[in-house]
Structures are given as structure tokens and as C-alpha cells.
Motif scaffolding. Sequence first.
Motif, PDB file in Angstrom:
ATOM      1  N   PHE B 190       0.892  -1.246   0.170  1.00 46.84           N
ATOM      2  CA  PHE B 190      -0.066   0.112  -0.175  1.00 46.84           C
ATOM      3  C   PHE B 190       0.937   1.121   0.109  1.00 46.84           C
ATOM      4  O   PHE B 190       1.715   1.388   0.768  1.00 46.84           O
ATOM      5  CB  PHE B 190      -0.864   0.152   1.186  1.00 46.84           C
ATOM      6  CG  PHE B 190      -1.829  -1.453   1.544  1.00 46.84           C
ATOM      7  CD1 PHE B 190      -2.000  -2.132   0.332  1.00 46.84           C
ATOM      8  CD2 PHE B 190      -2.552  -1.537   2.709  1.00 46.84           C
ATOM      9  CE1 PHE B 190      -2.870  -3.337   0.333  1.00 46.84           C
ATOM     10  CE2 PHE B 190      -2.979  -2.672   2.710  1.00 46.84           C
ATOM     11  CZ  PHE B 190      -3.228  -3.571   1.595  1.00 46.84           C
ATOM     12  N   ASP B 191       0.810   2.222  -1.069  1.00 48.65           N
ATOM     13  CA  ASP B 191       1.464   3.220  -1.073  1.00 48.65           C
ATOM     14  C   ASP B 191       0.942   4.536  -0.576  1.00 48.65           C
ATOM     15  O   ASP B 191      -0.238   4.761   0.028  1.00 48.65           O
ATOM     16  CB  ASP B 191       1.835   3.690  -2.605  1.00 48.65           C
ATOM     17  CG  ASP B 191       2.956   4.068  -2.878  1.00 48.65           C
ATOM     18  OD1 ASP B 191       3.792   4.386  -1.779  1.00 48.65           O
ATOM     19  OD2 ASP B 191       3.396   4.507  -4.031  1.00 48.65           O
ATOM     20  N   VAL B 192       1.791   5.529  -0.271  1.00 51.53           N
ATOM     21  CA  VAL B 192       1.179   7.037   0.302  1.00 51.53           C
ATOM     22  C   VAL B 192       0.196   7.677  -0.716  1.00 51.53           C
ATOM     23  O   VAL B 192       0.694   7.062  -1.971  1.00 51.53           O
ATOM     24  CB  VAL B 192       2.356   7.703   0.447  1.00 51.53           C
ATOM     25  CG1 VAL B 192       2.956   7.424   1.884  1.00 51.53           C
ATOM     26  CG2 VAL B 192       3.308   7.871  -0.592  1.00 51.53           C
ATOM     27  N   LEU B 193      -0.980   8.196  -0.354  1.00 48.14           N
ATOM     28  CA  LEU B 193      -1.868   8.718  -1.274  1.00 48.14           C
ATOM     29  C   LEU B 193      -1.253  10.031  -1.930  1.00 48.14           C
ATOM     30  O   LEU B 193      -0.613  10.907  -1.500  1.00 48.14           O
ATOM     31  CB  LEU B 193      -2.887   8.971  -0.561  1.00 48.14           C
ATOM     32  CG  LEU B 193      -3.747   7.755   0.097  1.00 48.14           C
ATOM     33  CD1 LEU B 193      -4.630   7.956   0.930  1.00 48.14           C
ATOM     34  CD2 LEU B 193      -4.544   6.970  -1.272  1.00 48.14           C
ATOM     35  N   SER B 196      -5.448  13.413  -0.102  1.00 44.86           N
ATOM     36  CA  SER B 196      -6.307  12.751   0.862  1.00 44.86           C
ATOM     37  C   SER B 196      -6.623  13.727   1.970  1.00 44.86           C
ATOM     38  O   SER B 196      -6.000  14.603   1.916  1.00 44.86           O
ATOM     39  CB  SER B 196      -5.980  11.470   1.369  1.00 44.86           C
ATOM     40  OG  SER B 196      -4.817  11.780   2.542  1.00 44.86           O
ATOM     41  N   ASN B 203      -5.123   6.535   7.450  1.00 41.23           N
ATOM     42  CA  ASN B 203      -3.670   5.702   7.551  1.00 41.23           C
ATOM     43  C   ASN B 203      -3.972   4.461   8.406  1.00 41.23           C
ATOM     44  O   ASN B 203      -3.274   3.274   8.127  1.00 41.23           O
ATOM     45  CB  ASN B 203      -2.611   6.463   8.189  1.00 41.23           C
ATOM     46  CG  ASN B 203      -1.675   7.293   7.243  1.00 41.23           C
ATOM     47  OD1 ASN B 203      -1.586   6.984   6.033  1.00 41.23           O
ATOM     48  ND2 ASN B 203      -1.045   8.692   7.759  1.00 41.23           N
ATOM     49  N   PHE B 206      -5.323   1.883   6.499  1.00 41.12           N
ATOM     50  CA  PHE B 206      -4.101   1.121   5.517  1.00 41.12           C
ATOM     51  C   PHE B 206      -3.460   0.122   6.375  1.00 41.12           C
ATOM     52  O   PHE B 206      -3.140  -0.820   6.016  1.00 41.12           O
ATOM     53  CB  PHE B 206      -3.295   2.166   5.126  1.00 41.12           C
ATOM     54  CG  PHE B 206      -3.873   2.835   3.773  1.00 41.12           C
ATOM     55  CD1 PHE B 206      -5.267   3.158   3.721  1.00 41.12           C
ATOM     56  CD2 PHE B 206      -3.094   3.460   2.953  1.00 41.12           C
ATOM     57  CE1 PHE B 206      -5.639   3.772   2.515  1.00 41.12           C
ATOM     58  CE2 PHE B 206      -3.365   4.065   1.572  1.00 41.12           C
ATOM     59  CZ  PHE B 206      -5.086   4.164   1.518  1.00 41.12           C
ATOM     60  N   THR B 309       7.918   5.117  -9.658  1.00 47.00           N
ATOM     61  CA  THR B 309       6.650   5.992  -9.166  1.00 47.00           C
ATOM     62  C   THR B 309       6.200   6.702 -10.433  1.00 47.00           C
ATOM     63  O   THR B 309       6.957   7.397 -10.856  1.00 47.00           O
ATOM     64  CB  THR B 309       6.490   6.665  -7.874  1.00 47.00           C
ATOM     65  OG1 THR B 309       7.368   7.695  -8.145  1.00 47.00           O
ATOM     66  CG2 THR B 309       7.070   5.820  -6.740  1.00 47.00           C
ATOM     67  N   GLU B 312      -0.657   9.788 -10.906  1.00 45.64           N
ATOM     68  CA  GLU B 312      -2.120   8.970 -10.757  1.00 45.64           C
ATOM     69  C   GLU B 312      -2.594   8.325 -12.058  1.00 45.64           C
ATOM     70  O   GLU B 312      -3.217   7.602 -11.988  1.00 45.64           O
ATOM     71  CB  GLU B 312      -3.145  10.154 -10.435  1.00 45.64           C
ATOM     72  CG  GLU B 312      -2.782  10.766  -9.105  1.00 45.64           C
ATOM     73  CD  GLU B 312      -3.565  12.105  -9.050  1.00 45.64           C
ATOM     74  OE1 GLU B 312      -4.796  12.378  -9.699  1.00 45.64           O
ATOM     75  OE2 GLU B 312      -3.005  13.300  -8.587  1.00 45.64           O
ATOM     76  N   SER B 349       4.567   1.990  -9.331  1.00 44.36           N
ATOM     77  CA  SER B 349       3.426   2.354  -8.745  1.00 44.36           C
ATOM     78  C   SER B 349       2.805   3.553  -9.230  1.00 44.36           C
ATOM     79  O   SER B 349       3.693   4.131 -10.153  1.00 44.36           O
ATOM     80  CB  SER B 349       3.484   2.529  -7.256  1.00 44.36           C
ATOM     81  OG  SER B 349       4.326   3.587  -6.987  1.00 44.36           O
ATOM     82  N   ASP B 372      -2.209   2.770  -4.699  1.00 48.62           N
ATOM     83  CA  ASP B 372      -2.801   4.135  -3.622  1.00 48.62           C
ATOM     84  C   ASP B 372      -4.254   4.212  -3.820  1.00 48.62           C
ATOM     85  O   ASP B 372      -5.068   3.862  -3.011  1.00 48.62           O
ATOM     86  CB  ASP B 372      -1.754   5.091  -4.119  1.00 48.62           C
ATOM     87  CG  ASP B 372      -1.646   5.341  -5.740  1.00 48.62           C
ATOM     88  OD1 ASP B 372      -2.453   5.145  -6.262  1.00 48.62           O
ATOM     89  OD2 ASP B 372      -0.561   6.017  -5.919  1.00 48.62           O
TER      90      ASP B 372
END
Lengths: 126, 465
Positions: B190-193, B196, B203, B206, B309, B312, B349, B372
Motif C-alpha cells: 500500500f503506497d502513500v496517497l 487525501s 492511515n 491502511f 513511481t 495518478e 506504482s 494508492d
Amino acid sequence: MKKTNAGKKYAIFFCQQIDKNQDVNRRSIEKEFGPQIRFFPIPCSGRIEPLHLMRAIESGADKVYVVTCPEGACRYREGNIRARKRLLYTQNLIEEIGLERGMLELIRLKAGNNYTVDKLTRELLG
Amino acid sequence: MAHKYHILTSPTPARFKPITKAGIIAWEEGCLKCARCVKKDCVYKVYEKRSLDSRQMLDSLDTACMDCFRCVQNCPNRLIQKSINPLYKALGDNYWTPEIIENIWNQAENGRVPVSGGGYHGPFSGPGFDAMWTDMSEIVRPTRDGIHGREYISTTVDLGRKLMSLEFDSGGKLISSPPPLVEIPLPVIFDVLPWSPGGKGINLAFLEAARNTRTFAVIHQADFMTDMDEYVPNIILFADDDVLKLSKEMIRRLKIIELPDSGNVMAIQEHLKKINPALVIFIRFRLSRNASVRAAALAKEGAEVIHLTANENGMGKAEDPLFIKDRIRQIHSHLIEAGLRDEVTLIGSGGVAMAEHVAKLVICGADAVAVDIPLLVAMECRVCRRCTEGISCPVDLENIDYAWGASRIRNLISGWHNQLLEVMGAMGIREIRRMRGEMGRAMFFEELEKEIFSGMGIKGLINGK
Ligand code: SF4
Ligand code: SF4
């Protein structure tokens, strides 16, 4: 917004046909007024039911607007006429229980103009 | 046989009524008062159970209708119509389409894989991941017990650097020490968003879901709080603030630290490993034209895991015209040519929106994938990006109950795991580590097009290229 309107809560029901980009256009208002204004886009103004309007008042709105497309321009032929009838009906209802008719207001747009939700709202709040 | 990886799911209803594709427009005026109104015949009792959600003013007529069109067809005065819900069309954007969002919502709600009864309605090919087809030749020969039966399909991957050879001293004693590895049962972290709303519920959800599914969640250094302490074994701490601020005790407790790429990143890696030799270090950077060269340089210098990375929409830095899958293919191939591929782990990602995207990125050469936005969508996010403009979130994500959120994420990940098994089963691959880089088992539209039409002197048909 005028000082007299400060703190007032608004609910604005509007037919989505009037502004295809409503989701983006209304954001500046949402940002500025926060929870003071709630927008309820509906697929056709004819979908408005007395229950919607009563619930809006119940949840604290001081003023409820229903914005419809110009007469003759309804995508579903008669939606805006129906919206008017239902609004009148609800106005009578709320009057009976001691509220002001003016809490509910129908705004019928003029034909031939291009409207955006944000401009319209600013006009309404004057 | 190894214990099968299985994610427990449980139906977890949405807090808000979902926005549905079509709405009903039914007039009462003009009603003929038929002896038996078509509305009474609705199998799903949509009209009888009608109610109004006053928070959103959403009529249950729209949310409960199953689109069978029975009432529409049978009303003699044609008073009932169905229309596409404009709110639905306004969901997300060109990449995060309403269909993708709705699909994620459904999976998050019930944990089941999405099934479209009437077959596939989508286009033949499209941009990005849609320009790639996987070889499903084994689908005609289901394995004897099926993919969910006795057959074991492993989706486990190792994160870390691998030794290419073992060294022994003259006495035959092993002198090379293997670098630390972290094993995850699914090639998904699970990656940072990218955005948000605030609130720590997101968090925590997650992390709870990462723990339940035995994977990891990337957490910004600045976002780490004491109430996340119990989740440390499932945290990848992204030291994007100042790595020197991390206490030695924290470094010793963590299994993985992620570092933003920089000129002295290898020195920092060494520094951290001195404190905790069991630590696995990820190095994170944005995909770009130079990504292959940079990845090879890092691999040569001893990098363990490289996290590549995209934004989006799966695109790298502004000047990079390549979509993530194509860029990762290139990096994978470059590392093979340099003889470095098997030493490092690659994680990709950005733009991963569906289970099939995980499979496709792995086929293009990623060992694992970081997800994400879908995790946020699992918790009802509408990808409206109001939170980025400081407007309140229409689904109140600031105030979610993290246990509820974790359950929705778990359901989604279970759905993705099952779809991954479907893809692998259909490809006849039983081990996801062997699917990595298996580009020969996929077809790429642009290449096929070139192959077929270039000989005829016809220029590309897509994108006008
Ligand atoms: S379309 Fe079908 S499910 Fe929907 S309200 Fe009519 S009869 Fe019921
Ligand atoms: S629903 Fe909109 S405001 Fe809420 S988290 Fe998602 S993108 Fe942000």
C-alpha cells in the motif's frame, strides 16, 4: 454575500441539465461558504418531491431554492412544470404548519442563456 | 504443501449511498390508474421500499433499481423512464473512470470479483494498460482441481537484494552472507496517497488492512504517530523528511525504510544498515527517460529494492511520454542486458486501478506493485479531488472508523488476489515469481500494429502516430 445573509443556511436543488460542468463549477462556492450551502444536483427538476424539500428544511436550511430549466426546455418534456406544482404544494404544507412560504423558492431560468451553477448561486445570494 | 494464502472477507456496507449509473424518472401526473400498476411488479420491490437519504438527498429509487427495465417497458402511458445519472458521469476523470470506481466500490463492499454477466463490453484496445493483452491459452484446460481447489498457485514475492552466487573459503565454509529479504504473500503493498483529506483514520485503516493481509503500508515519516506503534512490523517508513531524525530504536524496530533517491542515498543506506543489518532499504524515484540508467547505477552500487513511481495516471515526469508499463518494460530489459536484473527488486506504482493492472505490471517486469488511490476508493472516495482544494469531502473520509475502512480494503485486496489467481491460472503459471517479465506471454497492441502494418507502408492507426 451580504452581511444580512451571514450564517444563513441554503439548500439548492438544481436540474443538472442546466450546467453540464456543475461538479467543477460549484467548487468555488463550496470552498467559500463551506457547510452553509448544500447543492443537490438532480437528474431532472421534475424529480423533486415534497419530501426532499421538507427534509431540507428539517435539516436546518433557512432557504431552499429549486432551479429548473426554462419552460419548454425540459429534457423530459414536463419536468419543470411538475417541479413547480410540487413546490407550490409544499409551500402550502409548510404554511399550514406555521412556516413562511418564502422559505421555498422556485427559480426558472430564462431561455437562451448559458448558466453556470456558481454564477447562478452568486446571483441568488445577491 | 504450504498453507494457502487466504484473505478473510466480510460484507462491509458503504456509509453513504453509492452513486449509481442510471436513475429513474417516473411521473405521477397522467397516471391511468391501471388496476395493476407496473410499479407493483418490480421484482426488487424498488417502489414499495422507496426511501430518501436526507444527507445526500439520494432517492432509493435510483440506488436500489437493478436496471431490468421491466417497469419502463410495461407502463402503458410511458410514464417511467430511466436516464443516465449525471452524477455518475461526473465521477473521477478520464483515467479513473466511473466504471473503475464503481467496480472498486463493489469489491470493497462484498469482497467478490466483479463479474459482468453479458460478457465484455469494453473496447478492443485502448491507451495504457488496455493496449496489452495477456495470453490466456490455458483457460481452455482448467487444472484438475481448479485454481481455488487443491492446485496451489503462489503469489508470494520476496523484497530485497538477491545473491547471484555463494562464496566459500578454502575450508569450504560459506563466507557470503545473504542480504535480508522480506516475503509478502501478494505482490501488492500500500503506497502513500497522492492526495487525501486529513484525519488519521485513513492511515490506520491502511495499516490494519496491511497487517490483516500480511503486507506493508508506506507511511510518511512525518505522519508516523504513537498510535501506529503496534503496526511497526507492517510499516515501510518513507524517510522523506530527515532520516537523521529517526531514532536508533526506531531504525532497529522497522523492517523496511524507504529513501527518496539522492546523490548520497547509498551512503544513507549503509548508515542505516550499520544500525540494523536486517533492514531492507527501498529507494524511491519518479519514472523518467533516465530511469533505466539510474536503476542500473543503483543496482550496481548495491541497492536492494527500487520503487519506481508514476503519477495518478501512470505517467512519469512531465517530459516522459511513456506509460508506466512501457517504462518498466524498458527498465527491466535494460537491467537484464546489464546482468543486474535478478539482484534487485523492482516495485512499480502509479495508475494501478484494477487487479489486471497488477498482473500486467508484473508481466512487464515489476516484482511487486504499490497501490494508492484504489485503497481510498475502497473507502468510498469519489476521486472528486475536493480535498486537494480544501473543500470538505463529500463522503467524510476525515472521520472514518479505521476498522470499517480496513475491512473494505481487505475485501478489495481479496478480490484482486482472486483475480490474480484467475489470470495466472489462465496463463498456466503457478508461481508469480515466474510471471515477472514474461513478456512473451503477452501481446502489445502498438507492437502488433507496427509488425502488421509497417510492411504495408501504413502508419500507426492509434494516436495518429
Ligand atoms: S427497472 Fe426493474 S428493478 Fe428498476 S424499478 Fe423498474 S422494475 Fe424495478
Ligand atoms: S471523495 Fe473527493 S474529497 Fe473525499 S477523499 Fe476522495 S477525492 Fe478527496
